[in-house]
Enzyme design. Sequence first.
Site, PDB file in Angstrom:
ATOM      1  N   ASP A   9     -78.303 -30.750 -31.200  1.00  0.00           N
ATOM      2  CA  ASP A   9     -78.825 -31.947 -31.834  1.00  0.00           C
ATOM      3  C   ASP A   9     -77.578 -33.039 -31.972  1.00  0.00           C
ATOM      4  OD1 ASP A   9     -80.197 -33.911 -33.831  1.00  0.00           O
ATOM      5  OD2 ASP A   9     -78.947 -33.084 -35.414  1.00  0.00           O
ATOM      6  N   SER A  10     -77.722 -34.491 -32.282  1.00  0.00           N
ATOM      7  CA  SER A  10     -76.757 -35.333 -32.289  1.00  0.00           C
ATOM      8  C   SER A  10     -75.772 -35.107 -33.611  1.00  0.00           C
ATOM      9  CB  SER A  10     -77.409 -36.760 -32.491  1.00  0.00           C
ATOM     10  OG  SER A  10     -78.185 -36.819 -33.849  1.00  0.00           O
ATOM     11  N   TYR A  41     -77.240 -40.835 -32.720  1.00  0.00           N
ATOM     12  CA  TYR A  41     -78.110 -41.322 -31.361  1.00  0.00           C
ATOM     13  C   TYR A  41     -78.958 -42.301 -31.376  1.00  0.00           C
ATOM     14  CZ  TYR A  41     -76.087 -36.942 -28.956  1.00  0.00           C
ATOM     15  OH  TYR A  41     -75.184 -36.023 -28.099  1.00  0.00           O
ATOM     16  N   GLY A  42     -79.582 -42.462 -32.473  1.00  0.00           N
ATOM     17  CA  GLY A  42     -80.712 -43.473 -32.765  1.00  0.00           C
ATOM     18  C   GLY A  42     -80.640 -44.740 -31.934  1.00  0.00           C
ATOM     19  N   CYS A  72     -83.442 -33.016 -31.770  1.00  0.00           N
ATOM     20  CA  CYS A  72     -83.164 -34.186 -32.096  1.00  0.00           C
ATOM     21  C   CYS A  72     -84.262 -34.947 -31.359  1.00  0.00           C
ATOM     22  CB  CYS A  72     -81.917 -34.414 -31.536  1.00  0.00           C
ATOM     23  SG  CYS A  72     -81.486 -36.215 -31.389  1.00  0.00           S
ATOM     24  N   ASN A  73     -85.164 -35.935 -32.148  1.00  0.00           N
ATOM     25  CA  ASN A  73     -86.201 -36.600 -31.818  1.00  0.00           C
ATOM     26  C   ASN A  73     -85.883 -37.734 -30.616  1.00  0.00           C
ATOM     27  OD1 ASN A  73     -89.011 -36.141 -33.524  1.00  0.00           O
ATOM     28  ND2 ASN A  73     -87.154 -35.823 -34.572  1.00  0.00           N
ATOM     29  N   GLU A 151     -75.604 -37.494 -42.725  1.00  0.00           N
ATOM     30  CA  GLU A 151     -74.525 -36.978 -42.357  1.00  0.00           C
ATOM     31  C   GLU A 151     -73.318 -37.320 -43.135  1.00  0.00           C
ATOM     32  OE1 GLU A 151     -73.612 -35.818 -39.065  1.00  0.00           O
ATOM     33  OE2 GLU A 151     -75.621 -35.701 -38.481  1.00  0.00           O
ATOM     34  N   CYS A 183     -87.553 -37.374 -37.282  1.00  0.00           N
ATOM     35  CA  CYS A 183     -86.098 -37.222 -37.248  1.00  0.00           C
ATOM     36  C   CYS A 183     -85.704 -35.888 -37.873  1.00  0.00           C
ATOM     37  CB  CYS A 183     -85.456 -38.419 -37.574  1.00  0.00           C
ATOM     38  SG  CYS A 183     -83.698 -38.174 -37.613  1.00  0.00           S
ATOM     39  N   THR A 184     -85.046 -34.833 -37.147  1.00  0.00           N
ATOM     40  CA  THR A 184     -84.844 -33.706 -37.781  1.00  0.00           C
ATOM     41  C   THR A 184     -83.766 -33.879 -39.023  1.00  0.00           C
ATOM     42  OG1 THR A 184     -83.070 -33.332 -35.997  1.00  0.00           O
ATOM     43  CG2 THR A 184     -85.064 -32.315 -35.817  1.00  0.00           C
ATOM     44  N   HIS A 185     -83.249 -35.081 -39.028  1.00  0.00           N
ATOM     45  CA  HIS A 185     -82.389 -35.121 -40.450  1.00  0.00           C
ATOM     46  C   HIS A 185     -83.003 -35.482 -41.505  1.00  0.00           C
ATOM     47  CE1 HIS A 185     -79.051 -36.025 -37.313  1.00  0.00           C
ATOM     48  NE2 HIS A 185     -78.285 -36.012 -38.455  1.00  0.00           N
TER      49      HIS A 185
END
Lengths: 273, 273
Positions: A9-10, A41-42, A72-73, A151, A183-185
């Site tokens: 993932d980012s 990354y988005g 990570c999408n 984050e 988004c995995t966040h």
Amino acid sequence: MEHAIGVIDSGVGGLTVAKEIMRQMPNEIIYYVGDTARCPYGPRPEEEVRRFTLQMAGFLVERQIKMLVIACNTATAVVLKELRETLDIPVVGVIAPGARAALKVTENRKIGILGTIGTIKSQAYVHELKMINQQIEVEQLACPKFVPLVESFEYQSAVAKKVVAETLIPIKGKGLDTIVLGCTHYPLLGPLIQQEMGPKVKVISSGEETAQEVSTILDFNGWLNPSLAVPKHRFFTTGSQSIFRRIASDWLQIDDLHIEFVNLRNHEYLLGN
Amino acid sequence: MEHAIGVIDSGVGGLTVAKEIMRQMPNEIIYYVGDTARCPYGPRPEEEVRRFTLQMAGFLVERQIKMLVIACNTATAVVLKELRETLDIPVVGVIAPGARAALKVTENRKIGILGTIGTIKSQAYVHELKMINQQIEVEQLACPKFVPLVESFEYQSAVAKKVVAETLIPIKGKGLDTIVLGCTHYPLLGPLIQQEMGPKVKVISSGEETAQEVSTILDFNGWLNPSLAVPKHRFFTTGSQSIFRRIASDWLQIDDLHIEFVNLRNHEYLLGN
């Protein structure tokens, strides 16, 4: 098979997927890479997302993983296809599982997608949903403020509540019965998102669904780990080990996490140029 | 790929799986075989279940299906492994998807399994659940009266309500938070079972989960049907076409079903003896 499942993932968002893999398949070992130093990354150009993701994948493939999960999408939208063609292990992204879960639970066929600018621009969810069912109506919403909140370990703050409420205004009142956290966040903001959308809207976390698909594919191949030993997970970060530890310990509810620093610039062999 | 997905069952129960495939993947074509004349399979000896199931599979394989779904728990427990080894198309059963969904949703790790005598005796769910997570507690309950209620179109009657209430007594009050309908006939009794167990217990229908896993595997192989033509499903029964039509029309909410009679005794080539 006792080899680990690789998860990349980012940053820390992919931990929502790792957590679900641990919960649904407690025998499995996870090797996790979070590219915290270069997150998010988005908003990055595709070529950068591609290069960074292939570095992470290369680093884990050297460690003999049996399967790779792009948790990570944004990275899934850019390099899932390429990695599937390049690697000889199964590669799973987070977009198809989330889309499929939405198709399963929606009753009125009106689905909302929350994602990063990169994911929304890629139209990856729209493509996946419409490929399977043309009659689905999709509303997309980019939420660029969500990842930085997570984050920076701000996801339970009053600021987070305000940001979530303001961000979701454009998709409220559109009659959506299902929202995909694309988004995995975002599952770390899940309770705030659910509260804002109301109890009738089903909120899909790709983490749970991706873990189930990982299980499906491992089981289908006969590769589930039969060992009952306590799995020795490894976590690698390109950034601060202490911030990563703080968020990971909070989210995974594990105290003695083994967190290692990694420099990904030495792992470029998948880039082929 | 435009080939059909084959779905086989001892009778009409597998229609719960077919319905979910239609709902979640409306482009896909289904070829369904219900062995209504020899239903139920639950109390039959293994060798009979094996022979009948291989006949159904052989009949569909001759019709170039791209994937086979054993939409019958009893048959899955007996022949999934053999059919996976014999056929060169993916074969999916209903036990693993139901087990995986239960592992996903349970919070207290106490899972109940309702099934036919054959399925419960096979311990197939217990094996699948414990293989993935040893800490799961499983309570099994054979419900031999349920399939006849469904096959005789009695599933909405007062009799059904009484039978369901009496049958479930042994597993009530055991603190289960998740119940797997471990027989594809049972979702037709789903509302009665949910009512009896109370709103806090999550009731898992293998149909929904199996359809999602079918989608996962087709998508993973790039075999989803891209055609937008209205799919021409075919339904085959070994018994009365009119009873089959009545139940299938009610359950699938489709009026003009194409139902054909089939004699499976001519389709023994998979039996190899």
